[in-house]
Design an enzyme around this catalytic site. Sequence first.
Site, PDB file in Angstrom:
ATOM      1  N   TYR A   7      26.785 -19.494  -9.995  1.00 48.78           N
ATOM      2  CA  TYR A   7      26.216 -19.242 -11.508  1.00 48.78           C
ATOM      3  C   TYR A   7      26.698 -20.001 -12.480  1.00 48.78           C
ATOM      4  O   TYR A   7      28.098 -20.487 -12.305  1.00 48.78           O
ATOM      5  CB  TYR A   7      26.703 -17.649 -11.797  1.00 48.78           C
ATOM      6  CG  TYR A   7      26.518 -16.691 -10.743  1.00 48.78           C
ATOM      7  CD1 TYR A   7      25.449 -16.564 -10.320  1.00 48.78           C
ATOM      8  CD2 TYR A   7      27.399 -15.682 -10.604  1.00 48.78           C
ATOM      9  CE1 TYR A   7      25.065 -15.615  -9.158  1.00 48.78           C
ATOM     10  CE2 TYR A   7      27.132 -14.301 -10.093  1.00 48.78           C
ATOM     11  CZ  TYR A   7      26.085 -14.682  -9.233  1.00 48.78           C
ATOM     12  OH  TYR A   7      25.829 -13.377  -8.330  1.00 48.78           O
ATOM     13  N   PHE A  26      34.520 -20.251 -11.681  1.00 51.82           N
ATOM     14  CA  PHE A  26      35.065 -20.660 -10.339  1.00 51.82           C
ATOM     15  C   PHE A  26      34.095 -21.559  -9.624  1.00 51.82           C
ATOM     16  O   PHE A  26      34.614 -22.903  -8.932  1.00 51.82           O
ATOM     17  CB  PHE A  26      35.337 -19.472  -9.415  1.00 51.82           C
ATOM     18  CG  PHE A  26      36.284 -18.591  -9.973  1.00 51.82           C
ATOM     19  CD1 PHE A  26      37.728 -18.527  -9.597  1.00 51.82           C
ATOM     20  CD2 PHE A  26      35.929 -17.282 -10.670  1.00 51.82           C
ATOM     21  CE1 PHE A  26      38.613 -17.567 -10.082  1.00 51.82           C
ATOM     22  CE2 PHE A  26      36.784 -16.539 -11.098  1.00 51.82           C
ATOM     23  CZ  PHE A  26      38.380 -16.971 -10.856  1.00 51.82           C
ATOM     24  N   CYS A  27      32.786 -21.664 -10.187  1.00 54.29           N
ATOM     25  CA  CYS A  27      31.828 -22.661  -9.964  1.00 54.29           C
ATOM     26  C   CYS A  27      32.032 -24.055 -10.618  1.00 54.29           C
ATOM     27  O   CYS A  27      31.852 -25.050 -10.129  1.00 54.29           O
ATOM     28  CB  CYS A  27      30.433 -22.005 -10.127  1.00 54.29           C
ATOM     29  SG  CYS A  27      30.221 -20.399  -9.072  1.00 54.29           S
ATOM     30  N   CYS A  56      29.873 -19.183 -14.176  1.00 49.05           N
ATOM     31  CA  CYS A  56      31.179 -19.001 -13.401  1.00 49.05           C
ATOM     32  C   CYS A  56      32.284 -19.784 -13.673  1.00 49.05           C
ATOM     33  O   CYS A  56      31.964 -21.114 -13.098  1.00 49.05           O
ATOM     34  CB  CYS A  56      30.793 -18.476 -12.129  1.00 49.05           C
ATOM     35  SG  CYS A  56      31.956 -18.297 -10.900  1.00 49.05           S
TER      36      CYS A  56
END
Length: 357
Positions: A104, A109-110, A107
């Site tokens: 995403y 974390f991405c 996001c």
Amino acid sequence: MAHAVRALWPGGRALTWRLGGRPALGLPAQSRAGLTGAAGGPGPAATTRKGCPRLLGAAALALGGALGLYHTARWHLRAQNLRADLSAAQLSLSSRLQLTLYQYKTCPFCSKVRAFLDFHALPYQVVEVNPVRRAEIKFSSYRKVPILLAQEGDSLQQLNDSSVIISALKTYLVSGQPLEDIITYYPPMKAVNDQGKEVTEFCNKYWLMLDEKEAQWMYGGKEARTEEMKWRQWADDWLVHLISPNVYRTPTEALASFDYIVKEGNFGTVEGAMAKYMGAAAMYLISKRLKSRHHLQDDVREDLYEAANKWVAAVGKDRPFMGGQKPNLADLRCFLLSLHFSEEDMVDGRAMPGIGA
């Protein structure tokens, strides 16, 4: 980037400086005045008096422009140099990998994985996952993002969890071990979290699997290695939980956040409208629960400021980054979390399913 931190954190001059912000160069008021002509026709004496300020003003303007160009070029070159130092062998290893990141876009974390890949100049393709249907990752039993597929020759490996992805790839670049072997060092394990929910945890995810010689080359000492691991984990265990309550503090802020998420994400028209309004309402309520769960102050901004100050104090004044002259893995993580809102807790909140760690 620096402006974003400065807006969020009024006391963050040190962090702003570290991220590359510079005080604006400006001309003194007297010099600017010297460039402005007075009304009326001056006599010879007045012309002489005016000529000096004009010359000084022009000189100051030229000097200011030259300094501005110098600092612009200096910081541009510095930004260009903020890349990992890869040897010829590491460049050869990186060229063997074909990477596909399922993500995403909003996001954090991405974003952490993308920052690592960009910093190490690793080419990769991006597949934007629909947060509702998640059809793009139907091949995977692990139903969260980020997911990284790594093709190395005839071997195709799936890496889950942002910290595992980064640790495994960094180990690969430094050691040259086959990626197929490296991922066995980070086995998934089922666990039950504080809320009684079964979750998947990954062992050793902050640890680079290096021998003594490689670790010495990478860190120069055990203290630097331990420090990097400590602050990577701190960012995931504490800093990340401060950001959602700060982003969704009010209904207006929550709606603005989801408006951005919908615009940047892979949503259908109906899905986007539902995600925007239902997600914003849900996350506004959930942010209050998170505030209570993590024992945050009434003004959640204060917790964020304290965490940022703690990070800056840990880096200290004698080095530009925790990694020294260039960022290490803890720097990449903490800088991103200083600027991104977090949807990690949306897994609990059900507003946007499928976000991992």
